[in-house]
Design a protein around this motif. Structure first.
Motif, PDB file in Angstrom:
ATOM      1  N   TYR A 184      51.730  20.532  41.641  1.00 32.13           N
ATOM      2  CA  TYR A 184      51.332  20.401  40.241  1.00 32.13           C
ATOM      3  C   TYR A 184      50.859  21.756  39.732  1.00 32.13           C
ATOM      4  N   ARG A 185      51.812  22.602  39.396  1.00 28.17           N
ATOM      5  CA  ARG A 185      51.510  23.965  38.964  1.00 28.17           C
ATOM      6  C   ARG A 185      50.588  23.967  37.745  1.00 28.17           C
ATOM      7  N   GLU A 186      50.758  22.959  36.875  1.00 26.83           N
ATOM      8  CA  GLU A 186      49.941  22.896  35.664  1.00 26.83           C
ATOM      9  C   GLU A 186      48.471  22.604  35.982  1.00 26.83           C
ATOM     10  N   ALA A 187      48.202  22.125  37.197  1.00 27.32           N
ATOM     11  CA  ALA A 187      46.823  21.840  37.580  1.00 27.32           C
ATOM     12  C   ALA A 187      46.062  23.099  37.984  1.00 27.32           C
ATOM     13  N   ILE A 188      46.770  24.213  38.196  1.00 26.85           N
ATOM     14  CA  ILE A 188      46.105  25.474  38.522  1.00 26.85           C
ATOM     15  C   ILE A 188      45.463  26.014  37.239  1.00 26.85           C
ATOM     16  N   PRO A 189      44.148  26.208  37.215  1.00 24.90           N
ATOM     17  CA  PRO A 189      43.473  26.605  35.968  1.00 24.90           C
ATOM     18  C   PRO A 189      43.702  28.075  35.629  1.00 24.90           C
ATOM     19  N   ASN A 190      43.528  28.409  34.364  1.00 29.53           N
ATOM     20  CA  ASN A 190      43.545  29.806  33.922  1.00 29.53           C
ATOM     21  C   ASN A 190      42.211  30.443  34.273  1.00 29.53           C
ATOM     22  N   ILE A 191      42.234  31.468  35.084  1.00 24.02           N
ATOM     23  CA  ILE A 191      40.999  32.136  35.507  1.00 24.02           C
ATOM     24  C   ILE A 191      41.231  33.644  35.616  1.00 24.02           C
ATOM     25  N   GLU A 192      40.143  34.382  35.522  1.00 22.70           N
ATOM     26  CA  GLU A 192      40.165  35.834  35.726  1.00 22.70           C
ATOM     27  C   GLU A 192      39.056  36.175  36.706  1.00 22.70           C
ATOM     28  N   PHE A 193      39.329  37.099  37.623  1.00 26.91           N
ATOM     29  CA  PHE A 193      38.384  37.346  38.703  1.00 26.91           C
ATOM     30  C   PHE A 193      38.580  38.748  39.267  1.00 26.91           C
ATOM     31  N   VAL A 194      37.596  39.199  40.042  1.00 25.20           N
ATOM     32  CA  VAL A 194      37.667  40.463  40.785  1.00 25.20           C
ATOM     33  C   VAL A 194      37.431  40.144  42.249  1.00 25.20           C
ATOM     34  N   PHE A 195      38.294  40.650  43.115  1.00 26.90           N
ATOM     35  CA  PHE A 195      38.053  40.476  44.548  1.00 26.90           C
ATOM     36  C   PHE A 195      38.044  41.833  45.240  1.00 26.90           C
ATOM     37  N   SER A 196      37.379  41.859  46.404  1.00 23.30           N
ATOM     38  CA  SER A 196      37.270  43.080  47.206  1.00 23.30           C
ATOM     39  C   SER A 196      37.749  42.803  48.623  1.00 23.30           C
ATOM     40  N   VAL A 197      38.481  43.750  49.195  1.00 18.59           N
ATOM     41  CA  VAL A 197      38.931  43.615  50.583  1.00 18.59           C
ATOM     42  C   VAL A 197      38.177  44.560  51.511  1.00 18.59           C
ATOM     43  N   GLU A 198      37.096  45.150  51.020  1.00 18.62           N
ATOM     44  CA  GLU A 198      36.253  45.987  51.860  1.00 18.62           C
ATOM     45  C   GLU A 198      35.352  45.127  52.741  1.00 18.62           C
ATOM     46  N   ASP A 199      35.069  45.606  53.953  1.00 17.54           N
ATOM     47  CA  ASP A 199      34.180  44.872  54.853  1.00 17.54           C
ATOM     48  C   ASP A 199      32.792  44.715  54.252  1.00 17.54           C
ATOM     49  N   LEU A 200      32.280  45.797  53.678  1.00 21.78           N
ATOM     50  CA  LEU A 200      30.933  45.797  53.112  1.00 21.78           C
ATOM     51  C   LEU A 200      31.011  45.671  51.592  1.00 21.78           C
ATOM     52  N   PRO A 201      30.528  44.595  51.012  1.00 16.74           N
ATOM     53  CA  PRO A 201      30.544  44.458  49.552  1.00 16.74           C
ATOM     54  C   PRO A 201      29.715  45.561  48.905  1.00 16.74           C
ATOM     55  N   ALA A 202      30.357  46.341  48.037  1.00 18.30           N
ATOM     56  CA  ALA A 202      29.671  47.478  47.422  1.00 18.30           C
ATOM     57  C   ALA A 202      28.690  47.035  46.341  1.00 18.30           C
ATOM     58  N   GLN A 203      28.935  45.875  45.730  1.00 22.23           N
ATOM     59  CA  GLN A 203      28.084  45.410  44.639  1.00 22.23           C
ATOM     60  C   GLN A 203      27.753  43.928  44.853  1.00 22.23           C
ATOM     61  N   PRO A 204      26.886  43.644  45.839  1.00 17.92           N
ATOM     62  CA  PRO A 204      26.624  42.250  46.206  1.00 17.92           C
ATOM     63  C   PRO A 204      25.891  41.442  45.144  1.00 17.92           C
ATOM     64  N   ASP A 205      25.401  42.116  44.097  1.00 13.71           N
ATOM     65  CA  ASP A 205      24.707  41.384  43.035  1.00 13.71           C
ATOM     66  C   ASP A 205      25.649  40.968  41.909  1.00 13.71           C
ATOM     67  N   LYS A 206      26.940  41.250  42.057  1.00  9.20           N
ATOM     68  CA  LYS A 206      27.930  40.924  41.029  1.00  9.20           C
ATOM     69  C   LYS A 206      28.742  39.684  41.456  1.00  9.20           C
ATOM     70  N   PRO A 207      29.266  38.928  40.491  1.00  8.23           N
ATOM     71  CA  PRO A 207      30.096  37.761  40.829  1.00  8.23           C
ATOM     72  C   PRO A 207      31.506  38.178  41.250  1.00  8.23           C
ATOM     73  N   ILE A 208      31.621  38.574  42.494  1.00 10.25           N
ATOM     74  CA  ILE A 208      32.870  39.105  43.041  1.00 10.25           C
ATOM     75  C   ILE A 208      33.321  38.209  44.195  1.00 10.25           C
ATOM     76  N   TRP A 209      34.628  38.079  44.363  1.00 12.79           N
ATOM     77  CA  TRP A 209      35.182  37.377  45.515  1.00 12.79           C
ATOM     78  C   TRP A 209      35.264  38.359  46.677  1.00 12.79           C
ATOM     79  N   THR A 210      34.698  38.004  47.817  1.00 20.48           N
ATOM     80  CA  THR A 210      34.643  38.919  48.958  1.00 20.48           C
ATOM     81  C   THR A 210      35.017  38.213  50.256  1.00 20.48           C
ATOM     82  N   LEU A 211      35.274  39.023  51.280  1.00 16.63           N
ATOM     83  CA  LEU A 211      35.684  38.502  52.578  1.00 16.63           C
ATOM     84  C   LEU A 211      34.513  37.933  53.365  1.00 16.63           C
ATOM     85  N   ALA A 212      33.315  38.453  53.123  1.00 19.62           N
ATOM     86  CA  ALA A 212      32.139  38.010  53.863  1.00 19.62           C
ATOM     87  C   ALA A 212      30.892  38.316  53.044  1.00 19.62           C
ATOM     88  N   ARG A 213      29.818  37.643  53.368  1.00 18.32           N
ATOM     89  CA  ARG A 213      28.547  37.893  52.695  1.00 18.32           C
ATOM     90  C   ARG A 213      27.412  37.647  53.684  1.00 18.32           C
TER      91      ARG A 213
END
Length: 465
Positions: A184-213
């Motif tokens: 159901y492709r139409e069920a995928i919502p419209n969203i905008e986001f920022v993700f990081s692939v660095e081991d250490l989150p550079a800005q942990p106080d921001k709403p970012i998608w990260t690999l670990a916390r």
């Protein structure tokens, strides 16, 4: 008298500088050298860094695993009548099914979405706005992206080297796969986001998608790491490929033929104090095959043991690196006992790690490995316990929570939760909904097109245009 006092103050200043310089050099040497033996003084001044257990995290999610074991059957969304067979997750049939519907995802993987629920509750009624995502510059390893009308767009990237680029492309590929495989492709919502692939989150106080916390990084949202797509490392490649080879190896070398030793291979400079503690605790023990890998050595291939080869051992040690270690998920593919220190860094599926009880699926020791010998002696003295833990490890991780189906379900659950707390993105710049717009006003580039770009063009899009 005055001259003598001045010389005294100068002497103190010079001595203080000399001591500071000595300590600095000692720390730099201790954290960067691959020599196993360090002078006692260097060992004393080596900072604990990520060896501290102040923020170690232990989860108790027995109920999640009990629910998974006694899964309630659900009626498939494409059922045509009540007589249709009700669906229950089966590993051999469903492990690589990227297209499970929402009800099936919730039934098959209870406990997998705990960190999504945590992040959503923490955010509460405070919506993530477009201004929030634009309030900070992208740093190393970050990508700004958007899903709109069931399509993935890359809006901005900042990757300083090819390693970053490969990781980001892997994450984008996983996101895209989870979109295009849904029924159901139409069920995928419209969203905008920022993700990081660095081991250490550079800005942990921001709403970012990260690999670990860490436990205190409340604003971060966890995503599956790039390795679930593929990792360009010796003897690794795609995650599903490693899983298949692991099962093939264990079909001819079952549990009772594994070596009764603890194996570990890694680079000690990634977390010097922590990993040196592991090597020291295992030094000279009859149960130990613990050693480091020096990638620059001419005989590095003799030191190296790939993830499938490590399955030849009954016990596999795990130690975090710069933050989390991406090697854990490969170790959990083995029918072996994972022996890990108390973890500080949380990944998206870590809520299913259990160090005690009937559902125990790994063995936890102190962060400095001070009780490693005691733990190993206990496992060797109770082989039935070790076998049970190894079997649980396979049942919980390889055959359920680390499957391709679970990964796709996690992504789509994340999309839905993020939509509930974030703004409605725009596909075109400078125009309102319903207004006419030009092609040049469209934001970003479709994922499919981005993947055709040359490497340098992908590094810092759109600046590299």
């Amino acid at each position: 008298m005055l001259l003598r006092r001045r010389f005294g103050l100068l002497d103190i200043f010079i001595s203080a500088c000399a001591i500071f310089l000595f300590l600095l050099c000692s720390i730099l040497y201790g954290t960067r050298t691959e020599n196993l033996s360090l002078p006692p003084l260097v060992q004393e001044v080596l900072p604990a860094g990520r060896c501290l257990c102040e923020y170690s995290t232990t989860f108790q999610c027995d109920t999640c695993l009990e629910c998974a074991a006694s899964q309630y059957p659900v009626l498939p969304s494409n059922a045509t009548s009540d007589e249709d067979e009700r669906w229950v997750f089966q590993y051999r049939r469903d492990a690589n099914n990227y297209g499970l519907d929402e009800d099936q995802c919730q039934a098959a993987f209870p406990g997998l979405y705990e960190d999504i629920d945590r992040a959503k509750k923490y955010r509460g009624k405070r919506k993530v706005t477009e201004q929030d995502l634009s309030s900070f510059d992208l740093t190393k390893g970050m990508v700004r992206a958007m899903i709109f009308d069931g399509e993935l767009y890359v809006l901005q990237t900042f990757m300083v080297d090819n390693v970053n680029r490969q990781k980001a492309v892997g994450a984008l590929a996983s996101i895209h796969r989870s979109i295009v495989t849904t029924h159901y492709r139409e069920a995928i919502p419209n969203i905008e986001f920022v993700f990081s692939v660095e081991d250490l989150p550079a800005q942990p106080d921001k709403p970012i998608w990260t690999l670990a916390r860490r436990a205190q990084d409340h604003n971060l949202w966890l995503i599956p790491d790039f390795g679930f797509w593929s990792w360009d490392m010796p003897q690794i490649g795609t995650y599903s490929e490693v899983a298949t080879e692991t099962m093939q190896r264990e079909s001819i070398e079952p549990w009772d033929q594994k070596q009764e030793k603890l194996v570990w291979r890694g680079k000690i400079t990634m977390a010097p104090k922590l990993r040196r503690a592991l090597l020291e605790a295992a030094r000279g023990k009859s149960w130990s095959d613990v050693g480091q890998v020096r990638w620059g050595d001419v005989d590095f291939k003799e030191q190296f043991l790939g993830p499938v080869d490590q399955c030849n051992y009954m016990f596999i040690a795990h130690a975090e690196g710069r933050s989390y270690s991406g090697s854990l998920k490969y170790r959990q593919l083995c029918r072996s006992v994972i022996v890990s220190h108390k973890l500080q860094w949380i990944q998206h599926y870590h809520y299913l790690l259990l160090s005690n009880g009937t559902n125990q699926n790994f063995v936890e020791v102190e962060r400095d490995f001070s009780n490693l010998d005691e733990a190993m002696e206990d496992l060797l003295a109770h082989p039935e316990k070790a076998k049970r833990i190894a079997d649980n490890n396979v049942e919980i991780f390889r055959e359920r929570y680390l499957t391709a189906a679970a990964e796709a379900c996690y992504w789509r659950t994340l999309f839905k939760a993020w939509k509930e707390i974030s703004f409605e993105p725009l596909l075109y710049n400078g125009v309102e909904v319903g207004e006419k717009h030009k092609r040049t006003q469209k934001r970003g580039v479709r994922y499919e097109t981005f993947m055709l770009y040359e490497h340098q063009r992908q590094m810092e899009y759109p600046k590299s245009e």
